[in-house]
Each structure stands twice: as C-alpha cells, then as structure tokens.
Design a protein around this motif. Structure first.
Motif, PDB file in Angstrom:
ATOM      1  N   ASP A 123       0.838  -1.201   0.000  1.00  0.00           N
ATOM      2  CA  ASP A 123       0.000   0.000   0.000  1.00  0.00           C
ATOM      3  C   ASP A 123       0.871   1.248   0.000  1.00  0.00           C
ATOM      4  O   ASP A 123       0.610   2.210  -0.714  1.00  0.00           O
ATOM      5  N   GLU A 124       1.904   1.213   0.832  1.00  0.00           N
ATOM      6  CA  GLU A 124       2.777   2.377   0.952  1.00  0.00           C
ATOM      7  C   GLU A 124       3.495   2.636  -0.376  1.00  0.00           C
ATOM      8  O   GLU A 124       3.573   3.779  -0.839  1.00  0.00           O
ATOM      9  N   ALA A 125       3.997   1.552  -1.005  1.00  0.00           N
ATOM     10  CA  ALA A 125       4.682   1.703  -2.291  1.00  0.00           C
ATOM     11  C   ALA A 125       3.708   2.231  -3.345  1.00  0.00           C
ATOM     12  O   ALA A 125       4.067   3.052  -4.193  1.00  0.00           O
ATOM     13  N   GLU A 126       2.454   1.756  -3.287  1.00  0.00           N
ATOM     14  CA  GLU A 126       1.450   2.223  -4.255  1.00  0.00           C
ATOM     15  C   GLU A 126       1.158   3.712  -4.066  1.00  0.00           C
ATOM     16  O   GLU A 126       0.987   4.441  -5.038  1.00  0.00           O
ATOM     17  N   ARG A 127       1.110   4.132  -2.797  1.00  0.00           N
ATOM     18  CA  ARG A 127       0.829   5.552  -2.542  1.00  0.00           C
ATOM     19  C   ARG A 127       1.939   6.448  -3.075  1.00  0.00           C
ATOM     20  O   ARG A 127       1.699   7.575  -3.475  1.00  0.00           O
ATOM     21  N   ASP A 140       2.897   3.000 -12.810  1.00  0.00           N
ATOM     22  CA  ASP A 140       3.970   2.913 -11.814  1.00  0.00           C
ATOM     23  C   ASP A 140       3.578   2.032 -10.631  1.00  0.00           C
ATOM     24  O   ASP A 140       4.452   1.443  -9.987  1.00  0.00           O
ATOM     25  N   ARG A 141       2.280   1.948 -10.328  1.00  0.00           N
ATOM     26  CA  ARG A 141       1.847   1.049  -9.245  1.00  0.00           C
ATOM     27  C   ARG A 141       2.164  -0.402  -9.627  1.00  0.00           C
ATOM     28  O   ARG A 141       2.626  -1.177  -8.798  1.00  0.00           O
ATOM     29  N   VAL A 194       6.124  -5.143  -9.154  1.00  0.00           N
ATOM     30  CA  VAL A 194       7.154  -6.022  -9.724  1.00  0.00           C
ATOM     31  C   VAL A 194       8.469  -5.845  -8.959  1.00  0.00           C
ATOM     32  O   VAL A 194       9.147  -6.816  -8.601  1.00  0.00           O
ATOM     33  N   ASP A 195       8.812  -4.595  -8.667  1.00  0.00           N
ATOM     34  CA  ASP A 195      10.102  -4.331  -8.032  1.00  0.00           C
ATOM     35  C   ASP A 195      10.141  -4.785  -6.574  1.00  0.00           C
ATOM     36  O   ASP A 195      11.190  -5.190  -6.080  1.00  0.00           O
ATOM     37  N   ILE A 196       9.004  -4.725  -5.893  1.00  0.00           N
ATOM     38  CA  ILE A 196       8.989  -5.212  -4.505  1.00  0.00           C
ATOM     39  C   ILE A 196       9.175  -6.730  -4.487  1.00  0.00           C
ATOM     40  O   ILE A 196       9.942  -7.278  -3.690  1.00  0.00           O
ATOM     41  N   ARG A 206      12.220  -9.857 -14.394  1.00  0.00           N
ATOM     42  CA  ARG A 206      11.906  -8.449 -14.130  1.00  0.00           C
ATOM     43  C   ARG A 206      11.954  -7.643 -15.429  1.00  0.00           C
ATOM     44  O   ARG A 206      11.074  -6.824 -15.705  1.00  0.00           O
ATOM     45  N   THR A 207      12.966  -7.909 -16.246  1.00  0.00           N
ATOM     46  CA  THR A 207      13.102  -7.181 -17.512  1.00  0.00           C
ATOM     47  C   THR A 207      11.891  -7.425 -18.421  1.00  0.00           C
ATOM     48  O   THR A 207      11.320  -6.487 -18.987  1.00  0.00           O
TER      49      THR A 207
END
Lengths: 215, 215
Positions: B83-87, B94-95, B100-102, B196-197
């Motif tokens: 949630d924090e990363a999404e905010r 970007d969400r 993906v990056d988390i 990831r790529t």
C-alpha cells in the motif's frame, strides 16, 4: 504395490523387473506422499520398501540422501515425459503449447496432482538443503533449455516472431508455470484457467501464420 | 531482540510498545527462520518469547495454530508495505511497476530474503494444512485485487491499453512473480533479471504514452 505401476515415477521404459534403486525410489515417493517432508523418516520409507531393509540402508544414509536421489529420479522421469510430448508436437509452437498444457492441465488426474504436491514440498526444502537445490537447478536448466530451443527453432523456421528472445522468454514462461502450479495447490481460486489462457494467447500473439500451425 | 525492530514483521505503525500478540508473532517468526517448518516446535517459539510462556500457551494451541496466526500477521504487514509503495507511485502504471520491483528487487536485503524464504516454507505446507491455505488464498486475493485495480485504473485513465483485461492479467502477473520468487530461493541461476526485464517490458508495451509516465 511392488509391480512398478504405482506412483507416476516408474522407470521411463518399464522393461522387465524394476531394479533395486527404482524400488527404493518408488518407496521413497509413496512415503513422501503419505507423510509429507516434515513428518517423513527413513523408517517410513523402509516400511514402504518390500525388499530387505539392509539394501536401502546400504545405498542411502539419510532421509535427505534418499530424497535427493528421488529428485534426480523424478526429474529424469518428468523430463522424459516432456520429451515424449515434444516428439508428438507438430511444430515448434506446438512444443511450447504442449509444455504449458503439461504444467497446467485443466483436468489434473490424481497421480499428477500428487506428484506436483510432492515436488512443491521438496522445492521449499531446497531453500536450505544444497542437494535439493542442485537437483532443482538441474531440472530448471533442462526445462528452460527445452523451451528456449523450441522458441529458437520457431524463430529459425519463421513460425515465431523474431522479436521473441528465446532464453529470457523461456525463463519467464517457466516462472509463470511454476508460480501457477504452486498457487493451484496452495490456495483456493482458479489460477489455471486465466494463466493457461493468457500464456496460450501470448504464444498465439507471437506465432507467425498461427492459422496454419500443425502443418 | 524485544525492541520490535527485528524480522521485518513489526506492526505496520510501530506506535508505542508492541502488544502481546505482536511479541508472540515476532517470536514465531524468529523461531521459524532459525529452525524451518519441518524442525520447528512450540518450545522453539516459546524460547524466543521473552514474556511468560503461559501467555503464549494461553493464546495458541499448537505450532500450526501459531503459524496460521503468523501468516495473518505477516500477510497484513506485506499488504501494508505494498500500500505504501502504491501511494508513492505517480501513476497506475507505476503502481504495477512498483509491485514487480517489490517482489523481484535486484538487490534483496537479508531481511527481505529471510522473509521470502519463510513464506516459501509455509506456502508449501498449505498443500496439506487448510488454515495456511486459507491465509494464502486471502493474501493472493488481495494481491490480485491490487494489481487488477491498478490495471483497471490505468485503462480508465487511458494510460494502459484497453486490450489488457485487468483480472486475468493480474492473476498471470502474480503467478510469474510468485514463480520467480520461488525459483530465486530454490535454484542457482539468475531468474530475477530476465523475469523483471520482461515484466517491465510487458508493462511498457501496454502503457500508453509511456514516455510521459510519472506525470
């Protein structure tokens, strides 16, 4: 139970009487399915083995030793099954499709479901057990190579779009298949239908002249 | 060890002294990381718990009872982190990227790596333990909903191609992420870079006006 017809891990060719190691591996598999890794002991495996227990202890030292041997045996069996499906496929694109279908069959018979559950159990142990990790590294390498080869053959034959880079695509396909298989057996929702549909859609998207596949 | 800073499973807000249940869950996590599911016993957990053992036994009956509670606790923590990363993300696209990056961070700090290994261990047990299965079903549902919502928001805002069907796409992305995370910790090859790529490439492919993302 000793006729070699049990458990989905028979020797690939099944000619004549199974050898001692095959019988030990089948006993290991039955005991693993019944007890799960956490509860499994060598004596459970010995209880499933119908020949002299000393034979078992002569060949293997411990539970993890037996299971590392089993992973080698089961990996070879699974790879042989994929080889057979690949040989029956009519084109490189169909080889990729058959791969998806073997992993994510809509109807999973109980034998295959049990084998997949056993693999998930052992795969989690590969976090900490180097011999299991080594076997999964080997199995995954073969699986990625088969997928990458099918894709590269498709690009070369002009039936797969050359925008597809075979090696990373193979790695990514195997991740999606492995993840969906894990989710299928560890959560209650339909992961198989959407993932199989989207992966087939992906294959169709990059298949050139998809209408004429099979010829 | 009792300051609440350990283990990546603190209460999300960390206000004031942690409650008894938080301390029990942290003790459960430390014992799980140290012993692994197969070797773990309630007495290992009690040994990590610095308050009266009777408090622990009062709240929980068994190892699996403690671990089911832990999965609820850890799942909430992970969802709060997402949630924090999404905010912090600037756009629906970007969400998805932050998701993906988390999951597949290039550099995984030891705390996150340990948490992922513990989750893999418990996930495999969900094959046979209904309470674990229930928790993973819940966690996966939230994860798929977050991904599907980000994709649907992107389609609605005109920044994601409307050829993307949010729900099956979310299921498939989660399978690829779960599979790659499993492979990363259980085999020795680089699965993270190609997956990831390709997933970022997939997101870019369906992002409309990808050049202007972030604004």
């Amino acid at each position: 139970m000793s006729d070699g017809s049990n458990g989905g891990v028979d020797a690939p060719d099944g000619e004549g009487a199974p050898d001692v190691n095959t019988l030990i591996m089948e006993a290991t598999y039955r005991a693993l399915c019944e007890h799960g890794y956490a509860e499994l002991s060598v004596s459970h495996i010995a209880a499933e083995f119908e020949k002299s227990k000393s034979l078992l202890y002569y060949h293997y030292d411990s539970k993890d030793d037996l299971l590392a041997g089993f992973l080698r045996f089961a990996g070879d069996h699974f790879l042989a099954m994929l080889d057979e499906a690949e040989r029956e496929a009519d084109s490189p694109v169909d080889r990729v499709r058959s791969f998806v279908d073997i992993y994510l069959g809509a109807e999973l018979d109980e034998e295959m479901a049990e084998a997949q559950r056993a693999m998930i159990d052992l795969r989690a142990q590969a976090v900490a057990e180097p011999r299991f990790r080594e076997e999964f590294t080997r199995i995954d390498r073969h699986l990625r190579e088969r997928l990458a080869t099918a894709l590269a053959d498709g690009v070369e034959a002009g039936v797969v779009d050359d925008a597809v880079d075979p090696e990373p695509t193979a790695t990514w396909l195997l991740s999606a298949l492995s993840g969906a298989m894990l989710q299928r057996h560890t959560a209650d929702y339909d992961v198989v239908t959407p993932v199989r549909t989207l992966l087939h859609g992906y294959v169709d998207h990059y298949a050139v002249n998809a209408d004429s596949d099979g010829e």
